[in-house]
Design a protein around this motif. Sequence first.
Motif, PDB file in Angstrom:
ATOM      1  N   UNK A  21       8.845   5.737  -2.714  1.00  0.00           N
ATOM      2  CA  UNK A  21       8.630   4.558  -3.548  1.00  0.00           C
ATOM      3  C   UNK A  21       8.353   3.338  -2.671  1.00  0.00           C
ATOM      4  N   UNK A  22       9.132   3.175  -1.593  1.00  0.00           N
ATOM      5  CA  UNK A  22       8.944   2.027  -0.696  1.00  0.00           C
ATOM      6  C   UNK A  22       7.570   2.070  -0.034  1.00  0.00           C
ATOM      7  N   UNK A  23       7.126   3.258   0.380  1.00  0.00           N
ATOM      8  CA  UNK A  23       5.806   3.361   0.999  1.00  0.00           C
ATOM      9  C   UNK A  23       4.722   2.980   0.004  1.00  0.00           C
ATOM     10  N   UNK A  24       4.787   3.514  -1.214  1.00  0.00           N
ATOM     11  CA  UNK A  24       3.777   3.191  -2.217  1.00  0.00           C
ATOM     12  C   UNK A  24       3.791   1.704  -2.560  1.00  0.00           C
ATOM     13  N   UNK A  25       4.982   1.118  -2.579  1.00  0.00           N
ATOM     14  CA  UNK A  25       5.091  -0.307  -2.885  1.00  0.00           C
ATOM     15  C   UNK A  25       4.441  -1.140  -1.777  1.00  0.00           C
ATOM     16  N   UNK A  26       4.691  -0.759  -0.516  1.00  0.00           N
ATOM     17  CA  UNK A  26       4.074  -1.468   0.606  1.00  0.00           C
ATOM     18  C   UNK A  26       2.557  -1.321   0.564  1.00  0.00           C
ATOM     19  N   UNK A  27       2.091  -0.115   0.279  1.00  0.00           N
ATOM     20  CA  UNK A  27       0.646   0.114   0.172  1.00  0.00           C
ATOM     21  C   UNK A  27       0.036  -0.731  -0.938  1.00  0.00           C
ATOM     22  N   UNK A  28       0.731  -0.784  -2.072  1.00  0.00           N
ATOM     23  CA  UNK A  28       0.208  -1.531  -3.207  1.00  0.00           C
ATOM     24  C   UNK A  28       0.117  -3.027  -2.907  1.00  0.00           C
ATOM     25  N   UNK A  29       1.135  -3.560  -2.238  1.00  0.00           N
ATOM     26  CA  UNK A  29       1.106  -4.977  -1.868  1.00  0.00           C
ATOM     27  C   UNK A  29      -0.133  -5.286  -1.031  1.00  0.00           C
ATOM     28  N   UNK A  30      -0.409  -4.421  -0.061  1.00  0.00           N
ATOM     29  CA  UNK A  30      -1.555  -4.645   0.820  1.00  0.00           C
ATOM     30  C   UNK A  30      -2.877  -4.427   0.086  1.00  0.00           C
ATOM     31  N   UNK A 313      -7.260  -6.250  11.568  1.00  0.00           N
ATOM     32  CA  UNK A 313      -5.894  -5.868  11.918  1.00  0.00           C
ATOM     33  C   UNK A 313      -5.459  -4.670  11.088  1.00  0.00           C
ATOM     34  N   UNK A 314      -4.419  -3.997  11.568  1.00  0.00           N
ATOM     35  CA  UNK A 314      -3.829  -2.884  10.846  1.00  0.00           C
ATOM     36  C   UNK A 314      -2.333  -3.065  10.726  1.00  0.00           C
ATOM     37  N   UNK A 315      -1.772  -2.601   9.618  1.00  0.00           N
ATOM     38  CA  UNK A 315      -0.338  -2.688   9.353  1.00  0.00           C
ATOM     39  C   UNK A 315       0.261  -1.290   9.363  1.00  0.00           C
ATOM     40  N   UNK A 316       1.378  -1.130  10.055  1.00  0.00           N
ATOM     41  CA  UNK A 316       2.135   0.116  10.003  1.00  0.00           C
ATOM     42  C   UNK A 316       2.902   0.130   8.689  1.00  0.00           C
ATOM     43  N   UNK A 317       2.366   0.824   7.702  1.00  0.00           N
ATOM     44  CA  UNK A 317       2.939   0.824   6.358  1.00  0.00           C
ATOM     45  C   UNK A 317       4.344   1.412   6.357  1.00  0.00           C
ATOM     46  N   UNK A 318       4.556   2.441   7.162  1.00  0.00           N
ATOM     47  CA  UNK A 318       5.875   3.084   7.192  1.00  0.00           C
ATOM     48  C   UNK A 318       6.942   2.123   7.709  1.00  0.00           C
TER      49      UNK A 318
END
Length: 401
Positions: A21-30, A313-318
């Motif tokens: 859930x946290x990973x999907x939430x971070x992905x969705x924010x971005x 730039x790139x973000x480490x989603x994990x």
Amino acid sequence: MKKNDLITPEGTRDLLFDECIARREAEQKLNILFTRTGYSEVVTPGIEFYDLFTSSTRHFSQENMYKLVDSKGRIIVMRPDSTIPIARLAASRLKDTDFPLRLFYNQSVYENNALLKGRSDEVVQAGIELLGGENKKRADYEALSIAVEALSGFDSDNFRLEIGHIGYFKTLMDKLDVDSDVKEDIRTLISTKNYPVLNDLLDAIGDTKVVKALKQLPRLFGGVDVLDKAAALYTDDKISEILDNLREVFNRLSSLGYEGKISLDLGIVSHIDYYTGIVFRGYLSTIGEAVLKGGRYDNLVGEFGRECNAVGFGVNVDSAAKHMMICGKSKKAETSQVLVFGKAGHEVDAMRYVLDLLKKGIQAENSLFDSSEESEDYARRKGIKKLAVIGDEITVISLLE
């Protein structure tokens, strides 16, 4: 039982429940941020030809890449980087598309970190690439502002962005009379801020102003006064221009309300050699390494036959997801509101009732037990508040105590 049946390869792990859930939430924010600022999503293959990552500026150590052989005997690798494939894409399938190109991605990259315990070999990255901006300054400000917003979206209070310029380091290195292997050793030692070994290596080279500046480079981080310290160590026309540019970037971003969240670091010297200008890294308070990395790379797309300026730039989603979980800023897995049990002969009716509840926005699940008593016991253990028993009639039982 086979020895490796119950484990994952080193550098990988399974994600469970709240982690997903946290990973999907971070992905969705971005994804939302990137889309709303005009970027379009692209996806590149998970495997690429080995040659793509082995030029002088696109060099990735072969020891750090996962390699395969295709049906024609050619060496292919699991994608270690997203920017290089997107540069290829911009010069091939998108070659007739007008600049500027605003592209974003959300995909995994793979790197063999066998000697670095605790590092992940598979990382989900999401990032942007702004290709072809005529005005470099405008493009840099766009990328930096979006980077700050990305970090702020994970935690508006506990983040920071560090900004440097690879030109300062490269200018000093061009004046150093050593071979490429020694230069790479110096780069690594500065990047890891390994002062003792760096000093020993540089002492063996000589006692020039350039050497003295390189010794101090890992310490050149902090506020705008860092630029004065750098100029005092060594300067020429090129370095003066670089330091003036950083001063302007720092002051202007601070004026946008980011003061206190931005610092300077001239010791940002990534092992990736395609950067040509401003470089930056983003941090979240609970994560011990950079969560966001990026910079300007004006020559990379040209290597594929289409000249253009570029920054990204790139973000480490994990890592971002991990921070949100630690700080309690991510959602938890939701428990069903209703458990639906179908008596014998009413199993399909029970499933239809579940689907009707879902259409009404009520979270429900179907019971797989053979009795209402077993179903009720399960529901209580799971924290489900209601049990619906489906037979010739429908009975809804409240399990609140």
